[in-house]
Write a protein that holds these residues in place. Structure first.
Motif, PDB file in Angstrom:
ATOM      1  N   ILE A 187       0.875  -1.262   0.127  1.00 23.05           N
ATOM      2  CA  ILE A 187       0.028   0.014   0.162  1.00 23.05           C
ATOM      3  C   ILE A 187       0.904   1.210   0.120  1.00 23.05           C
ATOM      4  CG2 ILE A 187      -1.655   1.481   1.299  1.00 23.05           C
ATOM      5  CD1 ILE A 187      -2.867  -1.585   2.114  1.00 23.05           C
ATOM      6  N   GLY A 188       1.874   1.145   0.703  1.00 25.86           N
ATOM      7  CA  GLY A 188       2.854   2.399   0.754  1.00 25.86           C
ATOM      8  C   GLY A 188       3.391   2.516  -0.570  1.00 25.86           C
ATOM      9  N   THR A 189       3.912   1.663  -1.388  1.00 29.10           N
ATOM     10  CA  THR A 189       4.496   1.607  -2.515  1.00 29.10           C
ATOM     11  C   THR A 189       3.533   2.307  -3.738  1.00 29.10           C
ATOM     12  OG1 THR A 189       6.002  -0.108  -2.095  1.00 29.10           O
ATOM     13  CG2 THR A 189       5.746   0.375  -4.435  1.00 29.10           C
ATOM     14  N   ILE A 190       2.353   1.588  -3.560  1.00 24.84           N
ATOM     15  CA  ILE A 190       1.268   2.203  -4.537  1.00 24.84           C
ATOM     16  C   ILE A 190       0.979   3.525  -4.213  1.00 24.84           C
ATOM     17  CG2 ILE A 190      -1.178   1.925  -4.890  1.00 24.84           C
ATOM     18  CD1 ILE A 190      -0.879  -1.144  -4.204  1.00 24.84           C
ATOM     19  N   LEU A 191       0.892   4.130  -2.882  1.00 24.97           N
ATOM     20  CA  LEU A 191       0.781   5.491  -2.472  1.00 24.97           C
ATOM     21  C   LEU A 191       1.881   6.454  -3.012  1.00 24.97           C
ATOM     22  CD1 LEU A 191      -0.934   4.973   0.950  1.00 24.97           C
ATOM     23  CD2 LEU A 191      -2.317   5.742  -1.081  1.00 24.97           C
ATOM     24  N   GLY A 192       3.076   5.806  -2.800  1.00 24.65           N
ATOM     25  CA  GLY A 192       4.210   6.502  -3.274  1.00 24.65           C
ATOM     26  C   GLY A 192       4.150   6.738  -4.597  1.00 24.65           C
ATOM     27  N   VAL A 193       3.859   5.604  -5.625  1.00 25.11           N
ATOM     28  CA  VAL A 193       3.611   5.667  -6.900  1.00 25.11           C
ATOM     29  C   VAL A 193       2.530   6.816  -7.440  1.00 25.11           C
ATOM     30  CG1 VAL A 193       2.900   4.636  -9.185  1.00 25.11           C
ATOM     31  CG2 VAL A 193       4.344   3.495  -7.570  1.00 25.11           C
ATOM     32  N   ALA A 194       1.391   6.562  -6.766  1.00 24.53           N
ATOM     33  CA  ALA A 194       0.173   7.585  -6.895  1.00 24.53           C
ATOM     34  C   ALA A 194       0.476   8.923  -6.977  1.00 24.53           C
ATOM     35  CB  ALA A 194      -1.050   7.036  -6.485  1.00 24.53           C
ATOM     36  N   PHE A 195       1.115   9.267  -5.500  1.00 24.69           N
ATOM     37  CA  PHE A 195       1.104  10.510  -5.021  1.00 24.69           C
ATOM     38  C   PHE A 195       2.625  11.340  -5.090  1.00 24.69           C
ATOM     39  CE2 PHE A 195      -2.440   8.794  -2.947  1.00 24.69           C
ATOM     40  CZ  PHE A 195      -3.415   9.512  -3.437  1.00 24.69           C
ATOM     41  N   LEU A 196       3.689  10.477  -5.101  1.00 21.40           N
ATOM     42  CA  LEU A 196       5.019  10.888  -4.837  1.00 21.40           C
ATOM     43  C   LEU A 196       5.849  10.801  -6.298  1.00 21.40           C
ATOM     44  CD1 LEU A 196       5.607   9.772  -1.400  1.00 21.40           C
ATOM     45  CD2 LEU A 196       4.954  12.024  -2.107  1.00 21.40           C
ATOM     46  N   GLY A 197       5.061  10.333  -7.453  1.00 22.39           N
ATOM     47  CA  GLY A 197       5.706  10.046  -8.676  1.00 22.39           C
ATOM     48  C   GLY A 197       6.958   9.020  -8.646  1.00 22.39           C
ATOM     49  N   GLY A 198       6.767   8.129  -7.642  1.00 20.25           N
ATOM     50  CA  GLY A 198       7.597   6.941  -7.638  1.00 20.25           C
ATOM     51  C   GLY A 198       7.245   5.784  -8.659  1.00 20.25           C
ATOM     52  N   VAL A 199       8.202   4.804  -8.586  1.00 17.90           N
ATOM     53  CA  VAL A 199       8.120   3.632  -9.484  1.00 17.90           C
ATOM     54  C   VAL A 199       7.955   2.521  -8.778  1.00 17.90           C
ATOM     55  CG1 VAL A 199       9.651   2.353 -11.153  1.00 17.90           C
ATOM     56  CG2 VAL A 199       9.824   5.033 -10.992  1.00 17.90           C
ATOM     57  N   PRO A 200       7.186   1.543  -8.946  1.00 22.87           N
ATOM     58  CA  PRO A 200       6.535   0.462  -8.387  1.00 22.87           C
ATOM     59  C   PRO A 200       7.702  -0.904  -8.145  1.00 22.87           C
ATOM     60  CG  PRO A 200       5.473   0.328 -10.365  1.00 22.87           C
ATOM     61  CD  PRO A 200       6.487   1.701 -10.121  1.00 22.87           C
ATOM     62  N   VAL A 201       9.068  -0.325  -7.652  1.00 23.70           N
ATOM     63  CA  VAL A 201       9.759  -1.565  -7.555  1.00 23.70           C
ATOM     64  C   VAL A 201      10.301  -1.515  -6.109  1.00 23.70           C
ATOM     65  CG1 VAL A 201      10.733  -1.564  -9.890  1.00 23.70           C
ATOM     66  CG2 VAL A 201      11.806  -0.016  -8.129  1.00 23.70           C
ATOM     67  N   GLY A 202       9.508  -0.843  -5.107  1.00 23.08           N
ATOM     68  CA  GLY A 202      10.087  -0.768  -3.846  1.00 23.08           C
ATOM     69  C   GLY A 202       9.880  -1.784  -2.829  1.00 23.08           C
ATOM     70  N   PRO A 203       8.886  -2.645  -2.718  1.00 23.13           N
ATOM     71  CA  PRO A 203       8.510  -3.490  -1.718  1.00 23.13           C
ATOM     72  C   PRO A 203       9.847  -4.131  -1.054  1.00 23.13           C
ATOM     73  CG  PRO A 203       6.795  -3.641  -3.329  1.00 23.13           C
ATOM     74  CD  PRO A 203       7.968  -2.985  -3.979  1.00 23.13           C
ATOM     75  N   LEU A 204      10.745  -4.715  -1.834  1.00 20.48           N
ATOM     76  CA  LEU A 204      11.670  -5.544  -1.214  1.00 20.48           C
ATOM     77  C   LEU A 204      12.801  -4.434  -0.412  1.00 20.48           C
ATOM     78  CD1 LEU A 204      12.857  -8.195  -3.719  1.00 20.48           C
ATOM     79  CD2 LEU A 204      11.985  -8.287  -1.427  1.00 20.48           C
ATOM     80  N   ILE A 205      12.817  -3.501  -1.050  1.00 18.81           N
ATOM     81  CA  ILE A 205      13.906  -2.335  -0.546  1.00 18.81           C
ATOM     82  C   ILE A 205      13.270  -1.679   0.561  1.00 18.81           C
ATOM     83  CG2 ILE A 205      15.447  -0.068  -1.026  1.00 18.81           C
ATOM     84  CD1 ILE A 205      15.917  -2.651  -2.777  1.00 18.81           C
ATOM     85  N   ALA A 206      11.889  -1.616   0.748  1.00 21.46           N
ATOM     86  CA  ALA A 206      11.159  -0.978   1.660  1.00 21.46           C
ATOM     87  C   ALA A 206      11.069  -2.068   2.695  1.00 21.46           C
ATOM     88  CB  ALA A 206       9.595  -0.637   1.113  1.00 21.46           C
ATOM     89  N   ALA A 207      11.117  -3.078   2.711  1.00 20.14           N
ATOM     90  CA  ALA A 207      11.231  -4.328   3.710  1.00 20.14           C
ATOM     91  C   ALA A 207      12.670  -4.264   4.138  1.00 20.14           C
ATOM     92  CB  ALA A 207      10.773  -5.407   3.024  1.00 20.14           C
ATOM     93  N   GLY A 208      13.440  -4.173   3.633  1.00 15.48           N
ATOM     94  CA  GLY A 208      14.662  -4.150   4.030  1.00 15.48           C
ATOM     95  C   GLY A 208      14.860  -2.859   5.007  1.00 15.48           C
ATOM     96  N   ILE A 209      14.424  -1.770   4.527  1.00 15.95           N
ATOM     97  CA  ILE A 209      14.667  -0.329   5.400  1.00 15.95           C
ATOM     98  C   ILE A 209      14.014  -0.767   6.512  1.00 15.95           C
ATOM     99  CG2 ILE A 209      14.366   1.861   5.741  1.00 15.95           C
ATOM    100  CD1 ILE A 209      14.913   2.286   2.559  1.00 15.95           C
ATOM    101  N   LEU A 210      12.757  -1.307   6.529  1.00 13.81           N
ATOM    102  CA  LEU A 210      11.611  -1.392   7.691  1.00 13.81           C
ATOM    103  C   LEU A 210      12.478  -2.287   8.685  1.00 13.81           C
ATOM    104  CD1 LEU A 210       9.111  -1.199   9.262  1.00 13.81           C
ATOM    105  CD2 LEU A 210       8.214  -2.919   7.643  1.00 13.81           C
ATOM    106  N   SER A 211      13.172  -3.526   8.002  1.00 13.06           N
ATOM    107  CA  SER A 211      13.917  -4.507   9.015  1.00 13.06           C
ATOM    108  C   SER A 211      14.940  -3.587   9.807  1.00 13.06           C
ATOM    109  CB  SER A 211      14.538  -5.497   8.220  1.00 13.06           C
ATOM    110  OG  SER A 211      15.718  -5.028   7.572  1.00 13.06           O
ATOM    111  N   LEU A 212      15.615  -2.710   9.213  1.00 16.29           N
ATOM    112  CA  LEU A 212      16.488  -2.019   9.891  1.00 16.29           C
ATOM    113  C   LEU A 212      15.665  -1.296  11.131  1.00 16.29           C
ATOM    114  CD1 LEU A 212      18.926  -0.707   7.242  1.00 16.29           C
ATOM    115  CD2 LEU A 212      19.340  -2.267   9.151  1.00 16.29           C
ATOM    116  N   LEU A 213      14.824  -0.526  10.747  1.00 20.81           N
ATOM    117  CA  LEU A 213      13.833   0.157  11.744  1.00 20.81           C
ATOM    118  C   LEU A 213      13.526  -0.479  12.806  1.00 20.81           C
ATOM    119  CD1 LEU A 213      12.218   2.675   9.073  1.00 20.81           C
ATOM    120  CD2 LEU A 213      14.213   3.151  10.644  1.00 20.81           C
ATOM    121  N   LEU A 214      12.873  -1.703  12.457  1.00 19.76           N
ATOM    122  CA  LEU A 214      12.558  -2.698  13.381  1.00 19.76           C
ATOM    123  C   LEU A 214      13.599  -3.475  14.115  1.00 19.76           C
ATOM    124  CD1 LEU A 214       9.536  -4.137  11.545  1.00 19.76           C
ATOM    125  CD2 LEU A 214       9.352  -2.251  13.403  1.00 19.76           C
TER     126      LEU A 214
END
Length: 150
Positions: free
Chosen positions: A120-147
């Motif tokens: 959902i965060g990736t989809i919102l990033g694509v929809a509202f921030l002009g992102g590209v939908p390749v982020g879930p793995l990277i986002a999960a990696g960053i989230l693992s650091l934060l957690l």
């Protein structure tokens, strides 16, 4: 044939709608195929995709990244161009992103419930921030650091 709407089917419909709204074809197609599989005799193949889908996707993504090199559209840099600080920085960032993705795979395997939020965060990033939908793995990696997870 009647569609059995359960929580998973509803989530897939929501992902399809978010994919359409955000113009994210990968999410739209993936969620649509999974919904069709879930609701038909193809459901028996879902465990195969659960087990091998990520690896198959990474192979296809790697082919897509290497194809311009193989076709000759992108040339390999010569030795002098490789000694540029930007090349060293790009290698370091590539290594960091690969490390993030590795951590993301581990996190998604140990806490798959987080995948919905990441998608959902990736989809919102694509929809509202002009992102590209390749982020879930990277986002999960960053989230693992934060957690603090490995």
């Amino acid at each position: 044939m009647s569609i059995q709407f359960n929580a998973i089917a509803l989530m897939l419909v929501l992902l399809i709608l978010l994919g359409v709204i955000s113009n994210n074809n990968s999410i739209t197609i993936s969620a649509t195929l999974l919904l069709l599989m879930q609701q038909t005799f193809l459901a028996r193949y879902i465990p195969f995709f659960e087990k091998h889908g990520l690896n198959i996707g990474i192979v296809i993504l790697t082919i897509g990244v290497l194809a311009p090199l193989v076709s000759g559209r992108i040339k390999l840099p010569n030795l002098m161009e490789f000694l540029n600080w930007k090349i060293f920085l790009s290698v370091a960032v590539g290594m960091l992103v690969a490390w993030f993705a590795g951590r993301g795979v581990n996190l998604m395997g140990s806490q798959p419930v987080l995948l919905t939020g990441l998608l959902i965060g990736t989809i919102l990033g694509v929809a509202f921030l002009g992102g590209v939908p390749v982020g879930p793995l990277i986002a999960a990696g960053i989230l693992s650091l934060l957690l603090g997870k490995i």
